[in-house]
Enzyme design. Structure first.
Site, PDB file in Angstrom:
ATOM      1  N   ASN A 187       0.869  -1.178   0.000  1.00 29.19           N
ATOM      2  CA  ASN A 187       0.000   0.000   0.000  1.00 29.19           C
ATOM      3  C   ASN A 187       0.908   1.230   0.000  1.00 29.19           C
ATOM      4  O   ASN A 187       1.428   1.628   1.045  1.00 29.19           O
ATOM      5  CB  ASN A 187      -0.890  -0.048   1.249  1.00 29.19           C
ATOM      6  CG  ASN A 187      -1.861   1.121   1.321  1.00 29.19           C
ATOM      7  OD1 ASN A 187      -1.804   2.043   0.493  1.00 29.19           O
ATOM      8  ND2 ASN A 187      -2.730   1.106   2.306  1.00 29.19           N
ATOM      9  N   ARG A 198      -2.705  -1.892  -3.449  1.00 28.33           N
ATOM     10  CA  ARG A 198      -3.882  -1.036  -3.308  1.00 28.33           C
ATOM     11  C   ARG A 198      -3.715   0.109  -4.311  1.00 28.33           C
ATOM     12  O   ARG A 198      -2.691   0.804  -4.293  1.00 28.33           O
ATOM     13  CB  ARG A 198      -3.937  -0.495  -1.893  1.00 28.33           C
ATOM     14  CG  ARG A 198      -5.119   0.384  -1.646  1.00 28.33           C
ATOM     15  CD  ARG A 198      -5.171   0.762  -0.198  1.00 28.33           C
ATOM     16  NE  ARG A 198      -6.330   1.587   0.057  1.00 28.33           N
ATOM     17  CZ  ARG A 198      -6.632   2.062   1.248  1.00 28.33           C
ATOM     18  NH1 ARG A 198      -5.866   1.788   2.280  1.00 28.33           N
ATOM     19  NH2 ARG A 198      -7.704   2.799   1.424  1.00 28.33           N
ATOM     20  N   HIS A 256     -12.358   3.739  -0.072  1.00 29.25           N
ATOM     21  CA  HIS A 256     -12.350   2.749   1.019  1.00 29.25           C
ATOM     22  C   HIS A 256     -13.057   1.457   0.606  1.00 29.25           C
ATOM     23  O   HIS A 256     -13.583   0.721   1.439  1.00 29.25           O
ATOM     24  CB  HIS A 256     -13.039   3.298   2.294  1.00 29.25           C
ATOM     25  CG  HIS A 256     -12.253   4.364   2.981  1.00 29.25           C
ATOM     26  ND1 HIS A 256     -12.831   5.529   3.461  1.00 29.25           N
ATOM     27  CD2 HIS A 256     -10.942   4.466   3.260  1.00 29.25           C
ATOM     28  CE1 HIS A 256     -11.906   6.290   4.006  1.00 29.25           C
ATOM     29  NE2 HIS A 256     -10.737   5.673   3.898  1.00 29.25           N
ATOM     30  N   HIS A 277     -16.629   3.655   8.116  1.00 24.31           N
ATOM     31  CA  HIS A 277     -15.168   3.458   8.147  1.00 24.31           C
ATOM     32  C   HIS A 277     -14.567   4.748   8.692  1.00 24.31           C
ATOM     33  O   HIS A 277     -14.434   5.743   7.978  1.00 24.31           O
ATOM     34  CB  HIS A 277     -14.645   3.149   6.736  1.00 24.31           C
ATOM     35  CG  HIS A 277     -13.147   3.032   6.684  1.00 24.31           C
ATOM     36  ND1 HIS A 277     -12.484   1.839   6.523  1.00 24.31           N
ATOM     37  CD2 HIS A 277     -12.173   3.967   6.794  1.00 24.31           C
ATOM     38  CE1 HIS A 277     -11.186   2.038   6.544  1.00 24.31           C
ATOM     39  NE2 HIS A 277     -10.963   3.336   6.694  1.00 24.31           N
ATOM     40  N   ARG A 300      -8.287  16.139   6.552  1.00 27.27           N
ATOM     41  CA  ARG A 300      -9.022  16.563   5.349  1.00 27.27           C
ATOM     42  C   ARG A 300     -10.370  17.169   5.747  1.00 27.27           C
ATOM     43  O   ARG A 300     -10.955  16.765   6.746  1.00 27.27           O
ATOM     44  CB  ARG A 300      -9.261  15.375   4.411  1.00 27.27           C
ATOM     45  CG  ARG A 300      -7.989  14.794   3.863  1.00 27.27           C
ATOM     46  CD  ARG A 300      -8.307  13.619   2.938  1.00 27.27           C
ATOM     47  NE  ARG A 300      -7.392  12.523   3.131  1.00 27.27           N
ATOM     48  CZ  ARG A 300      -7.725  11.247   3.071  1.00 27.27           C
ATOM     49  NH1 ARG A 300      -8.966  10.890   2.806  1.00 27.27           N
ATOM     50  NH2 ARG A 300      -6.829  10.308   3.264  1.00 27.27           N
ATOM     51  N   GLY A 356     -13.447   3.961  14.579  1.00 29.76           N
ATOM     52  CA  GLY A 356     -14.677   3.163  14.702  1.00 29.76           C
ATOM     53  C   GLY A 356     -14.494   1.943  15.586  1.00 29.76           C
ATOM     54  O   GLY A 356     -15.406   1.543  16.311  1.00 29.76           O
ATOM     55  N   GLU A 390      -8.178  -4.506   5.153  1.00 32.19           N
ATOM     56  CA  GLU A 390      -8.035  -4.247   3.712  1.00 32.19           C
ATOM     57  C   GLU A 390      -6.926  -5.105   3.101  1.00 32.19           C
ATOM     58  O   GLU A 390      -7.054  -5.592   1.985  1.00 32.19           O
ATOM     59  CB  GLU A 390      -7.726  -2.758   3.491  1.00 32.19           C
ATOM     60  CG  GLU A 390      -8.926  -1.878   3.810  1.00 32.19           C
ATOM     61  CD  GLU A 390      -8.553  -0.479   4.270  1.00 32.19           C
ATOM     62  OE1 GLU A 390      -7.845  -0.361   5.301  1.00 32.19           O
ATOM     63  OE2 GLU A 390      -8.944   0.486   3.604  1.00 32.19           O
TER      64      GLU A 390
HETATM   65  P1  ADP Z   1      -5.761   4.909   8.371  1.00 33.08           P
HETATM   66  O1  ADP Z   1      -6.922   5.650   7.806  1.00 33.08           O
HETATM   67  O2  ADP Z   1      -4.471   5.662   8.277  1.00 33.08           O
HETATM   68  O3  ADP Z   1      -5.656   3.440   7.946  1.00 33.08           O
HETATM   69  P2  ADP Z   1      -6.656   3.879  10.929  1.00 33.08           P
HETATM   70  O4  ADP Z   1      -7.904   3.248  10.439  1.00 33.08           O
HETATM   71  O5  ADP Z   1      -5.586   2.997  11.450  1.00 33.08           O
HETATM   72  O6  ADP Z   1      -6.036   4.906   9.920  1.00 33.08           O
HETATM   73  O7  ADP Z   1      -7.071   4.924  12.088  1.00 33.08           O
HETATM   74  C1  ADP Z   1      -6.090   5.643  12.738  1.00 33.08           C
HETATM   75  C2  ADP Z   1      -6.743   6.591  13.708  1.00 33.08           C
HETATM   76  O8  ADP Z   1      -7.554   5.862  14.619  1.00 33.08           O
HETATM   77  C3  ADP Z   1      -5.735   7.319  14.597  1.00 33.08           C
HETATM   78  O9  ADP Z   1      -5.259   8.485  13.992  1.00 33.08           O
HETATM   79  C4  ADP Z   1      -6.555   7.627  15.820  1.00 33.08           C
HETATM   80  O10 ADP Z   1      -7.180   8.892  15.641  1.00 33.08           O
HETATM   81  C5  ADP Z   1      -7.630   6.580  15.843  1.00 33.08           C
HETATM   82  N1  ADP Z   1      -7.452   5.651  16.969  1.00 33.08           N
HETATM   83  C6  ADP Z   1      -6.691   4.554  17.023  1.00 33.08           C
HETATM   84  N2  ADP Z   1      -6.778   3.973  18.241  1.00 33.08           N
HETATM   85  C7  ADP Z   1      -7.614   4.736  18.991  1.00 33.08           C
HETATM   86  C8  ADP Z   1      -8.127   4.670  20.328  1.00 33.08           C
HETATM   87  N3  ADP Z   1      -7.777   3.703  21.156  1.00 33.08           N
HETATM   88  N4  ADP Z   1      -8.973   5.640  20.711  1.00 33.08           N
HETATM   89  C9  ADP Z   1      -9.315   6.640  19.877  1.00 33.08           C
HETATM   90  N5  ADP Z   1      -8.898   6.748  18.599  1.00 33.08           N
HETATM   91  C10 ADP Z   1      -8.050   5.810  18.160  1.00 33.08           C
END
Ligand code: ADP
Length: 387
Positions: free
Chosen positions: A6, A86, A174, A201, A234, A323, A372
């Site tokens: 990716n 990806r 996504h 997502h 963003r 999420g 993914e």
């Molecule tokens: P990407 O879109 O880069 O793949 P992810 O799906 O891994 O990102 O999401 C990353 C984000 O998830 C982090 O920047 C953070 O804001 C949030 N995150 C990760 N763990 C936690 C947590 N325990 N509590 C709150 N937010 C979290």
């Protein structure tokens, strides 16, 4: 063994799979500034990462000449059978993931203007791998492919029809995440799997997808990955009048505007504190709270909009970094969806579910982890064996 790549704008994430089992994963980030590599094994244990050397890579594709030999050593006697990538934009024509050929690469090159910040890096990684090992089968997995089932009416902007025909339309992104969630719904959420489901997502990038019987019929992301929900950096939904104002009356250059909308807006811009929800949720700063409130408000508002597109709703699935992990964010969004018939089970939500709605709730809510890379690995295996 299947490799998954990716290639982002300043990072390259990788994973290696033996069937469904992830053997190694890792990433090189800070490319162009301070590159750093990390890797972990199948139980999450830290591994010695690829050595970036004294002249470190400055772009994602430059990582591959270091990564592939490193992987060969780490994988021992196991042969790399194919590489899956990806690819952000497959355009209108590529409704399915595809085995890479020189013709396909040529076609994907013509889509660079649709995703100028991401597509060139995705394609450069494919080309570099081709140069290193021309015999290695490669597969392109598109973030847009899953949404090509959405009806034209859901893909149209109200602009002159010629622009739609030229490709100025809502693509949705996504797709690999939504495809994964759709594939596990029958097992993990059988009661709603074949119904009307909104998947949220919520990661650094964030979007929603409306699934009818596990097929995408609408999404909040549009022509680019800027649309829909506000994200970590963003902007999300924006009146195009604002863009015209910034260009005409604030004298902003196109480059400065791009930087503003992609890297300085969203949670970071609103809070002035951080782009990361962990920091925002821990902060007592008024602006941090406000940023999270805007995010939850917009998420709930868009769930309402997708419910209209679905003509009702049976379930909501939360996934990706925020999420899956941020219970207060899920709680706030769910509270705002009470009018739809969603009754949150607070303690199940604090435990991260998987089922987080009350037994009698008319709309069910779940937390399901997305994967993914696994989706890319599955398609890569299937498409590289067939040909
Ligand atoms: P990407 O879109 O880069 O793949 P992810 O799906 O891994 O990102 O999401 C990353 C984000 O998830 C982090 O920047 C953070 O804001 C949030 N995150 C990760 N763990 C936690 C947590 N325990 N509590 C709150 N937010 C979290």
């Amino acid at each position: 063994m299947i490799g998954v790549i990716n290639a982002g704008s300043s990072s390259l994430k990788f994973a290696f799979y033996e069937r469904e089992r992830r053997i190694i994963s890792g990433q090189v980030d800070g490319l162009g500034s301070q590159p750093a590599a990390k890797a972990s094994g199948q139980d999450g244990e830290a591994l010695e990462p690829p050595n970036l050397g004294r002249k470190p890579p400055t772009t994602p594709s430059e990582v591959l000449p270091v990564l592939l030999p490193w992987a060969k050593v780490m994988l021992g006697g196991r042969r790399l059978a194919a590489l899956g990538h990806r690819v952000v934009q497959g355009g209108v024509r590529h409704t399915r993931h595809e085995r890479v050929t020189p013709e396909l690469l040529g076609q994907l090159e013509t889509l660079v203007p649709l995703a100028p910040l991401h597509q060139p890096h995705n394609l450069a990684a494919i080309r570099t791998a081709m140069e290193i090992n021309p015999a290695l089968p490669q597969v392109a997995c598109f973030d847009t492919a899953f949404h090509r089932t959405a009806p034209e009416v859901a893909q149209a902007f109200a602009l002159p029809r010629e622009l739609f025909d030229e490709g100025v339309r809502r693509y949705g992104f996504h797709g690999l995440s939504y495809e994964y969630i759709a594939s596990v719904l029958p097992e993990q959420a059988p009661k709603i799997a074949d119904g009307r489901v909104v998947v949220a997502h919520l990661g650094n990038g964030a979007s929603l997808c409306a699934l009818r019987a596990r097929t995408s019929i609408a999404s909040t992301m549009g022509f680019s990955v800027l649309d829909g929900l506000p994200m970590s950096t963003r902007c999300g939904d924006l009146d195009p009048g604002v863009v015209l104002h910034l260009l005409k009356h604030k004298g902003m250059s196109v480059e400065a505007l791009e930087d503003l909308l992609y890297r300085r807006s969203g949670m970071l811009g609103l809070s002035g504190v951080s782009a990361d929800f962990r920091d925002l949720l821990a902060s007592h700063d008024r602006r941090a709270r406000f940023a999270v409130e805007v995010f939850c408000y917009q998420s709930a508002r868009h769930i309402g909009s997708l419910t209209a597109a679905l003509n009702g709703i049976d379930g909501i699935v939360f996934t990706a970094g925020v999420g899956e992990n941020a219970a207060p964010v899920r709680a706030s969004i769910s509270q705002r969806c009470r009018w739809l018939g969603l009754e949150l089970d607070e303690s199940a939500n604090r435990r991260h579910g998987p089922l987080i709605s009350k037994a009698g709730s008319r709309v069910a809510a779940y937390v399901i982890s997305t994967d993914e890379n696994m989706m890319i690995a599955c398609h890569t295996r299937a498409l590289s064996i067939v040909k």
